[in-house]
Design a protein around this motif. Sequence first.
Motif, short mmCIF file in Angstrom:
data_model
loop_
_atom_site.label_atom_id
_atom_site.label_comp_id
_atom_site.label_asym_id
_atom_site.label_seq_id
_atom_site.Cartn_x
_atom_site.Cartn_y
_atom_site.Cartn_z
N SER A 134 14.26 -5.57 16.98
CA SER A 134 12.99 -5.46 17.13
C SER A 134 12.89 -3.73 17.19
CB SER A 134 12.21 -6.22 18.02
OG SER A 134 10.75 -5.60 18.16
N ARG A 135 13.48 -3.35 18.36
CA ARG A 135 13.50 -1.80 18.66
C ARG A 135 13.94 -0.87 17.27
NH1 ARG A 135 17.13 1.59 20.47
NH2 ARG A 135 18.71 0.26 21.14
N LEU A 136 15.10 -1.47 16.74
CA LEU A 136 15.78 -0.64 15.67
C LEU A 136 14.88 -0.72 14.55
CD1 LEU A 136 19.53 -1.75 16.07
CD2 LEU A 136 18.28 0.19 16.60
N THR A 137 14.01 -1.87 14.29
CA THR A 137 13.32 -1.98 13.11
C THR A 137 11.85 -1.19 13.59
OG1 THR A 137 13.51 -4.13 12.94
CG2 THR A 137 11.62 -3.60 11.95
N ARG A 138 11.38 -0.97 14.55
CA ARG A 138 10.26 0.04 14.86
C ARG A 138 10.64 1.39 14.80
NH1 ARG A 138 9.40 -1.91 19.52
NH2 ARG A 138 7.58 -3.12 19.00
N GLU A 139 11.86 1.72 15.19
CA GLU A 139 12.41 3.21 15.02
C GLU A 139 12.56 3.59 13.29
OE1 GLU A 139 15.88 3.17 17.38
OE2 GLU A 139 14.63 3.29 19.41
N HIS A 140 13.02 2.65 12.85
CA HIS A 140 13.39 2.72 11.44
C HIS A 140 12.15 2.93 10.80
CE1 HIS A 140 15.32 1.95 7.52
NE2 HIS A 140 14.38 0.90 7.33
N ARG B 175 0.85 -1.13 -0.18
CA ARG B 175 -0.02 -0.01 0.18
C ARG B 175 0.94 1.06 0.14
NH1 ARG B 175 -5.14 -0.07 1.92
NH2 ARG B 175 -5.26 1.95 1.04
N VAL B 176 2.11 1.24 0.64
CA VAL B 176 2.89 2.45 0.84
C VAL B 176 4.08 2.33 0.06
CG1 VAL B 176 1.78 3.07 3.06
CG2 VAL B 176 3.64 1.61 3.02
N GLU B 177 4.29 1.48 -1.06
CA GLU B 177 5.66 1.05 -1.66
C GLU B 177 5.95 2.39 -2.57
OE1 GLU B 177 8.84 -1.01 -2.99
OE2 GLU B 177 7.50 -1.46 -1.46
N ARG B 178 4.95 3.06 -3.11
CA ARG B 178 5.02 4.12 -3.83
C ARG B 178 5.71 5.18 -3.02
NH1 ARG B 178 -0.47 4.71 -6.85
NH2 ARG B 178 -1.00 3.76 -4.91
N GLN B 179 5.07 5.31 -1.78
CA GLN B 179 5.41 6.52 -0.95
C GLN B 179 6.97 6.16 -0.36
OE1 GLN B 179 2.33 5.04 -1.18
NE2 GLN B 179 0.99 6.60 -0.84
N ILE B 180 7.17 5.05 -0.11
CA ILE B 180 8.58 4.65 0.38
C ILE B 180 9.69 5.14 -0.69
CG2 ILE B 180 10.20 2.90 0.91
CD1 ILE B 180 7.74 1.29 2.19
N ARG B 181 9.26 4.56 -1.80
CA ARG B 181 10.28 5.19 -3.04
C ARG B 181 10.41 6.56 -3.10
NH1 ARG B 181 10.73 1.09 -7.13
NH2 ARG B 181 9.81 -0.94 -6.32
N ALA B 182 9.42 7.33 -3.00
CA ALA B 182 9.42 8.70 -3.07
C ALA B 182 10.11 9.21 -2.09
CB ALA B 182 7.96 9.34 -3.30
N GLN B 183 9.88 8.79 -0.50
CA GLN B 183 10.38 9.17 0.55
C GLN B 183 12.13 9.03 0.31
OE1 GLN B 183 11.62 6.96 3.14
NE2 GLN B 183 12.85 8.66 4.21
N LEU B 184 12.46 8.02 -0.11
CA LEU B 184 13.84 7.82 -0.21
C LEU B 184 14.50 8.70 -1.19
CD1 LEU B 184 14.04 3.91 -0.27
CD2 LEU B 184 14.98 5.25 1.45
N VAL B 185 13.76 9.25 -2.01
CA VAL B 185 14.46 10.17 -3.00
C VAL B 185 14.12 11.65 -2.54
CG1 VAL B 185 14.38 11.05 -5.44
CG2 VAL B 185 13.95 8.63 -5.13
N MET B 186 12.98 11.87 -2.18
CA MET B 186 12.73 13.28 -1.92
C MET B 186 13.71 13.55 -0.67
SD MET B 186 8.57 13.86 -2.37
CE MET B 186 8.29 12.53 -1.21
N SER B 187 13.61 13.02 0.49
CA SER B 187 14.21 13.23 1.82
C SER B 187 15.81 13.07 1.77
CB SER B 187 13.67 12.57 2.75
OG SER B 187 13.83 11.16 2.65
N ASN B 188 16.43 12.26 0.59
CA ASN B 188 17.87 12.07 0.40
C ASN B 188 18.08 11.21 1.71
OD1 ASN B 188 18.56 13.74 -1.65
ND2 ASN B 188 18.51 15.51 -0.49
N GLY B 189 17.31 9.96 1.60
CA GLY B 189 16.89 9.33 2.79
C GLY B 189 17.87 7.95 2.78
N MET B 190 18.62 7.90 1.69
CA MET B 190 19.32 6.59 1.38
C MET B 190 20.40 6.56 2.62
SD MET B 190 18.18 4.65 -1.08
CE MET B 190 19.51 3.65 -1.54
N GLU B 191 21.25 7.52 2.48
CA GLU B 191 22.15 7.38 3.64
C GLU B 191 21.85 6.86 4.99
OE1 GLU B 191 26.05 9.90 5.33
OE2 GLU B 191 24.80 10.60 3.85
N ARG B 192 20.70 7.57 5.69
CA ARG B 192 20.15 7.30 6.65
C ARG B 192 19.84 6.03 6.97
NH1 ARG B 192 15.08 10.25 9.78
NH2 ARG B 192 14.86 8.70 11.68
N ALA B 193 19.02 5.53 5.87
CA ALA B 193 18.16 4.32 5.81
C ALA B 193 19.37 3.10 5.64
CB ALA B 193 17.35 4.22 4.46
N GLY B 194 20.50 3.36 4.89
CA GLY B 194 21.56 2.34 4.78
C GLY B 194 22.27 2.06 6.16
#
Length: 219
Positions: free
Chosen positions: A198-204, A160-179
């Motif tokens: 588990s905790r890190l996944t929730r925070e992610h 349901r949110v895959e398109r938004q996730i892709r957009a978030q990674l690009v718009m927010s320059n979120g690749m480095e943080r996500a990595g």
Amino acid sequence: MKLKTMDISATASASSIVFDALRKAIIEGQLEEGEPLRQDEIARLFNTSRIPVREAISRLEEQGLVKTQRYKGAVVAGLSPKETAEIFDLRALVEPEIIRNAVPLMSKELLAEAREKCAAFSSATDPMTYGDLNRAFHETLYSASDLKFFQEIADNAIDRVERQIRAQLVMSNGMERAGREHFAILEACEKGDADLASRLTREHIQGAKASLLKHLPGA
């Protein structure tokens, strides 16, 4: 309509093939929010009748990827900021439990595969691959879990949110943080620390939600 033409006239599982193709196109943004799904056109593209197309669209509607509008018929469904936040909150409940359950069941081979997926995500330079690589990493870790119903819920929520996730990674320059967050989750798994993973996944997930909502109109 941006769909790859395919002749499935002699295929027994025509409905499943149409469903998979439409689902992929919606998730990847090839079919945009509000775009009508014309059964005749889709049937022609796949060289099949309208019956499997109708069945495929019905399944997509059950998953929330398609909705029926008066006078327009079936169209690609969109999400409001509130709905998007709700789905991320659901993921933040379900996915931490999946990985908590998975950690004790992870093999060395699976962890090695996850590390490869993690590295591939961190080194990616093509924005079109970000979503697939992100999902591949998480699904590799989750695959060790025996909470299969939880995984089905998570898969549907991510769709349901895959398109938004892709957009978030690009718009927010979120690749480095996500990595960085991916590596931290992976290291917790390698240490066998299920609670930390588990905790890190929730925070992610919650961090991705907050970053995305900053860039969504009306949020």
